[in-house]
Design a protein around this motif. Structure first.
Motif, short mmCIF file in Angstrom:
data_model
loop_
_atom_site.label_atom_id
_atom_site.label_comp_id
_atom_site.label_asym_id
_atom_site.label_seq_id
_atom_site.Cartn_x
_atom_site.Cartn_y
_atom_site.Cartn_z
N LYS A 176 0.81 -1.21 0.00
CA LYS A 176 0.00 0.00 0.00
C LYS A 176 0.86 1.27 0.00
O LYS A 176 0.54 2.24 -0.67
N TYR A 177 1.93 1.28 0.77
CA TYR A 177 2.73 2.50 0.93
C TYR A 177 4.06 2.45 0.17
O TYR A 177 5.01 3.13 0.52
N LYS A 178 4.09 1.68 -0.89
CA LYS A 178 5.31 1.51 -1.68
C LYS A 178 5.91 2.86 -2.10
O LYS A 178 7.10 3.10 -1.88
N ASP A 179 5.11 3.71 -2.70
CA ASP A 179 5.63 4.99 -3.19
C ASP A 179 6.15 5.87 -2.06
O ASP A 179 7.17 6.55 -2.20
N GLU A 180 5.46 5.84 -0.93
CA GLU A 180 5.90 6.64 0.21
C GLU A 180 7.23 6.13 0.75
O GLU A 180 8.13 6.92 1.07
N PHE A 181 7.38 4.80 0.84
CA PHE A 181 8.64 4.24 1.33
C PHE A 181 9.79 4.61 0.40
O PHE A 181 10.87 5.00 0.86
N LEU A 182 9.57 4.50 -0.89
CA LEU A 182 10.62 4.85 -1.85
C LEU A 182 10.96 6.33 -1.80
O LEU A 182 12.12 6.72 -1.97
N ALA A 183 9.97 7.16 -1.55
CA ALA A 183 10.20 8.61 -1.52
C ALA A 183 11.14 9.03 -0.39
O ALA A 183 11.86 10.02 -0.53
N TYR A 184 11.17 8.28 0.69
CA TYR A 184 12.06 8.63 1.79
C TYR A 184 13.52 8.59 1.36
O TYR A 184 14.35 9.32 1.90
N PHE A 185 13.83 7.75 0.39
CA PHE A 185 15.21 7.62 -0.07
C PHE A 185 15.45 8.27 -1.43
O PHE A 185 16.50 8.07 -2.03
N ALA A 186 14.49 9.05 -1.91
CA ALA A 186 14.64 9.72 -3.20
C ALA A 186 15.83 10.68 -3.15
O ALA A 186 16.03 11.38 -2.17
N SER A 187 16.60 10.69 -4.22
CA SER A 187 17.82 11.49 -4.25
C SER A 187 17.54 12.99 -4.35
O SER A 187 18.33 13.79 -3.91
N ASP A 188 16.40 13.36 -4.90
CA ASP A 188 16.13 14.79 -5.06
C ASP A 188 14.86 15.21 -4.33
O ASP A 188 14.11 16.04 -4.80
N SER A 189 14.65 14.63 -3.15
CA SER A 189 13.43 14.94 -2.41
C SER A 189 13.40 16.39 -1.96
O SER A 189 12.33 16.97 -1.79
N GLY A 190 14.57 16.98 -1.72
CA GLY A 190 14.63 18.38 -1.32
C GLY A 190 14.07 18.64 0.06
O GLY A 190 13.86 19.78 0.44
#
Length: 96
Positions: A74-88
């Motif tokens: 369910k929270y796949k995108d949210e989990f991946l976003a925590y480690f995004a290189s350009d989250s800012g």
């Protein structure tokens, strides 16, 4: 950054599923790592970029494996976003 209780529960379940698992000779630790960050309210900006990328790639591989088994995260995108290189985002991750 806040992690909802349901999201944290899913993270805990993923950590249990991958406990003792290895991929390409390396222990799958991305879910334990994210769980520790959330529990201890670490500043995401202080995590080296190479470590974020390593955890993100490991997480992508883990999700692909689960999806092959028809498991929905369910929270796949949210989990991946925590480690995004350009989250800012220079924020602490915590559980709400």
């Amino acid at each position: 950054m806040d992690m909802e209780e349901q999201q944290f529960e899913e993270l805990e379940n993923l950590a249990v599923i991958f406990e003792g698992c290895f991929s390409d000779g390396e222990k799958v630790q991305c879910f334990d790592f994210l769980k520790e960050i959330a529990e201890n309210k670490y500043d995401m900006e202080k995590i080296p970029q190479d470590m974020k990328e390593k955890m993100r790639m490991q997480m992508i591989d883990a999700f692909e494996w689960l999806e092959c088994l028809n498991v929905k995260i369910k929270y796949k995108d949210e989990f991946l976003a925590y480690f995004a290189s350009d989250s800012g985002q220079s924020d602490f991750l915590s559980i709400t």
